[in-house]
Design a protein around this motif. Sequence first.
Motif, PDB file in Angstrom:
ATOM      1  N   UNK A  72       0.777  -1.191  -0.096  1.00 10.34           N
ATOM      2  CA  UNK A  72       0.028  -0.005  -0.014  1.00 10.34           C
ATOM      3  C   UNK A  72       0.768   1.350  -0.149  1.00 10.34           C
ATOM      4  N   UNK A  73       2.127   1.421   0.720  1.00 13.25           N
ATOM      5  CA  UNK A  73       2.874   2.287   0.866  1.00 13.25           C
ATOM      6  C   UNK A  73       3.684   2.690  -0.639  1.00 13.25           C
ATOM      7  N   UNK A  74       4.168   1.563  -1.159  1.00 16.51           N
ATOM      8  CA  UNK A  74       5.151   1.541  -2.266  1.00 16.51           C
ATOM      9  C   UNK A  74       4.302   1.805  -3.780  1.00 16.51           C
ATOM     10  N   UNK A  75       3.106   1.044  -3.725  1.00 11.10           N
ATOM     11  CA  UNK A  75       2.329   1.094  -4.906  1.00 11.10           C
ATOM     12  C   UNK A  75       0.648   1.659  -4.702  1.00 11.10           C
ATOM     13  N   UNK A 130      16.606  -8.880  -5.014  1.00 12.86           N
ATOM     14  CA  UNK A 130      16.050  -8.285  -6.110  1.00 12.86           C
ATOM     15  C   UNK A 130      14.687  -7.277  -5.892  1.00 12.86           C
ATOM     16  N   UNK A 131      13.881  -8.066  -4.746  1.00 13.08           N
ATOM     17  CA  UNK A 131      12.522  -7.683  -4.671  1.00 13.08           C
ATOM     18  C   UNK A 131      12.433  -6.122  -4.292  1.00 13.08           C
ATOM     19  N   UNK A 132      13.099  -5.544  -3.419  1.00  8.77           N
ATOM     20  CA  UNK A 132      12.889  -4.289  -2.877  1.00  8.77           C
ATOM     21  C   UNK A 132      13.198  -2.960  -3.926  1.00  8.77           C
ATOM     22  N   UNK A 133      13.449  -3.549  -5.302  1.00  7.20           N
ATOM     23  CA  UNK A 133      13.973  -2.437  -6.183  1.00  7.20           C
ATOM     24  C   UNK A 133      13.151  -2.738  -7.552  1.00  7.20           C
ATOM     25  N   UNK A 134      12.049  -3.585  -7.493  1.00  6.87           N
ATOM     26  CA  UNK A 134      11.249  -3.577  -8.821  1.00  6.87           C
ATOM     27  C   UNK A 134       9.576  -3.271  -8.646  1.00  6.87           C
ATOM     28  N   UNK A 135       9.002  -3.251  -9.652  1.00  6.12           N
ATOM     29  CA  UNK A 135       7.791  -2.681  -9.920  1.00  6.12           C
ATOM     30  C   UNK A 135       6.568  -3.875  -9.205  1.00  6.12           C
ATOM     31  N   UNK A 136       5.398  -3.428  -9.184  1.00  5.28           N
ATOM     32  CA  UNK A 136       4.298  -4.237  -8.592  1.00  5.28           C
ATOM     33  C   UNK A 136       4.406  -5.593  -9.083  1.00  5.28           C
ATOM     34  N   UNK A 137       4.312  -5.882 -10.239  1.00  5.17           N
ATOM     35  CA  UNK A 137       4.164  -7.209 -10.763  1.00  5.17           C
ATOM     36  C   UNK A 137       5.325  -8.262 -10.639  1.00  5.17           C
ATOM     37  N   UNK A 138       6.532  -7.590 -10.771  1.00  4.07           N
ATOM     38  CA  UNK A 138       7.701  -8.222 -10.427  1.00  4.07           C
ATOM     39  C   UNK A 138       7.847  -8.673  -8.896  1.00  4.07           C
ATOM     40  N   UNK A 179      14.894  -3.900   2.216  1.00  7.69           N
ATOM     41  CA  UNK A 179      16.166  -4.015   1.770  1.00  7.69           C
ATOM     42  C   UNK A 179      17.113  -4.678   2.691  1.00  7.69           C
ATOM     43  N   UNK A 180      16.969  -4.476   4.088  1.00  2.00           N
ATOM     44  CA  UNK A 180      18.072  -4.977   5.117  1.00  2.00           C
ATOM     45  C   UNK A 180      17.653  -6.739   5.180  1.00  2.00           C
ATOM     46  N   UNK A 181      16.480  -7.078   5.097  1.00  2.00           N
ATOM     47  CA  UNK A 181      15.933  -8.108   5.411  1.00  2.00           C
ATOM     48  C   UNK A 181      16.324  -9.148   4.056  1.00  2.00           C
ATOM     49  N   UNK A 182      16.612  -8.553   2.994  1.00  2.00           N
ATOM     50  CA  UNK A 182      16.935  -9.401   1.754  1.00  2.00           C
ATOM     51  C   UNK A 182      18.261 -10.230   2.026  1.00  2.00           C
TER      52      UNK A 182
END
Length: 407
Positions: free
Chosen positions: A248-251, A302-310, A377-380
């Motif tokens: 909800x915060x990012x998208x 990779x997850x914290x740096x991509x769009x919604x569907x990714x 990003x840290x948890x990654x």
Amino acid sequence: MNEAVLKSPQTTRTVLPVLGAASFCHLLNDMIQSLFVAAYPVFKGGFDLSFAQLGLLTLTYQVTASLLQPFIGHFTDRRPQPYSLPFGMGMSLSGLLVLSSAPSFAVLLLGSAMLGVGSSIFHPESSRLARLASGGAHGFAQSLFQVGGNVGSAIGPLLVVAVVLPYGQGSLAWFAIVALGGVVILTMLGRWYKRNGHAVRRPRVVVAPSDRPVRRQVVGGLSVLFCLMLSKWFYLASFTSYYVFYLMEKFPLSEGDAQIYLFIFLASVAAGTLIGGSVGDRIGRKKVIWGSILGALPFALILPYVGLWATVMLSIAIGLIMSSAFSAIVVYAQELVPGRIGMISGLFFGLAFGLGGIGAAILGVMADNVGLETVYRVCAFLPAFGFLAIFLPDIEQGHKARSYAKI
């Protein structure tokens, strides 16, 4: 030291109806727990809670469960309690009713503690029941049992969207009917448990020294498993407690849409759990443990740096891979410490709850101070703990030739 091998009732074939019923009750139990976590947006808005307070709710629930489970498992190793199963479900039912009518944050904490106590009673003995009905396919039985809990956890967000969001906090009480059905089924499972001679009080069985892993292997193996559990459940806590808020915060997503994506992630966790146990039976638990923790690392980075569907696709991959480890970890630990099925099951289910709760509390404080994107990003980097699996002792080849007197 006197050594004894005692004859005890065995289930020589897989009893699928019992496994299916145990898995279904695990679904009901964890669905109730999942309703609690998925309803966090309702509690947050209704009581004006911070992320740290949400983390405290999770911590109260999960630590309550984690502290009691090993002790309950140790007790039932010596004195099996088949009718503790419906009692545990009844405690969860009561906690749900308290949460539905809670007038304050303090009462929400009480309700979360009651849910924790219910889970602490339910999991050790039901995990033993699954092993008793396994017919030797321990990984498959443990996975089937656990996947019921994963499916229940995945259903929770959908029920919150369909029922709790439109009708409010009080609608949680409607699910008491579901819990009551679980009490009935678990009572029948308790009768099967007792009727087949598994509820007889027995002294602890000591396995011959030539077959038993040495103390150094046990201590070292359990230490590595603890580290792997820590990385796994801290990382998964970022999804189970905060994924909805992150999306909800990012998208630009509504709360309902974000809950749907949480369901998709939890469904992938359920699928991975079912796959992991059967694969472990065929290729060995250690290989599954190694691949399932470390294998999620590139996707997590990779997850914290991509769009919604990714983000959605990567979360599915992470859920599938990481969840395949737990049943393998539990069965591997049971084989590492034979004759202590209840205690080991309680310990590792307890660690899952406790570490997840501690992780949720820590991540909640981090989110309040540095934001959810930084948390992800840290948890990654947490799946990098998977490299430690190389230090797990090789016990499985010898274990395949063993025949234990006591499950």
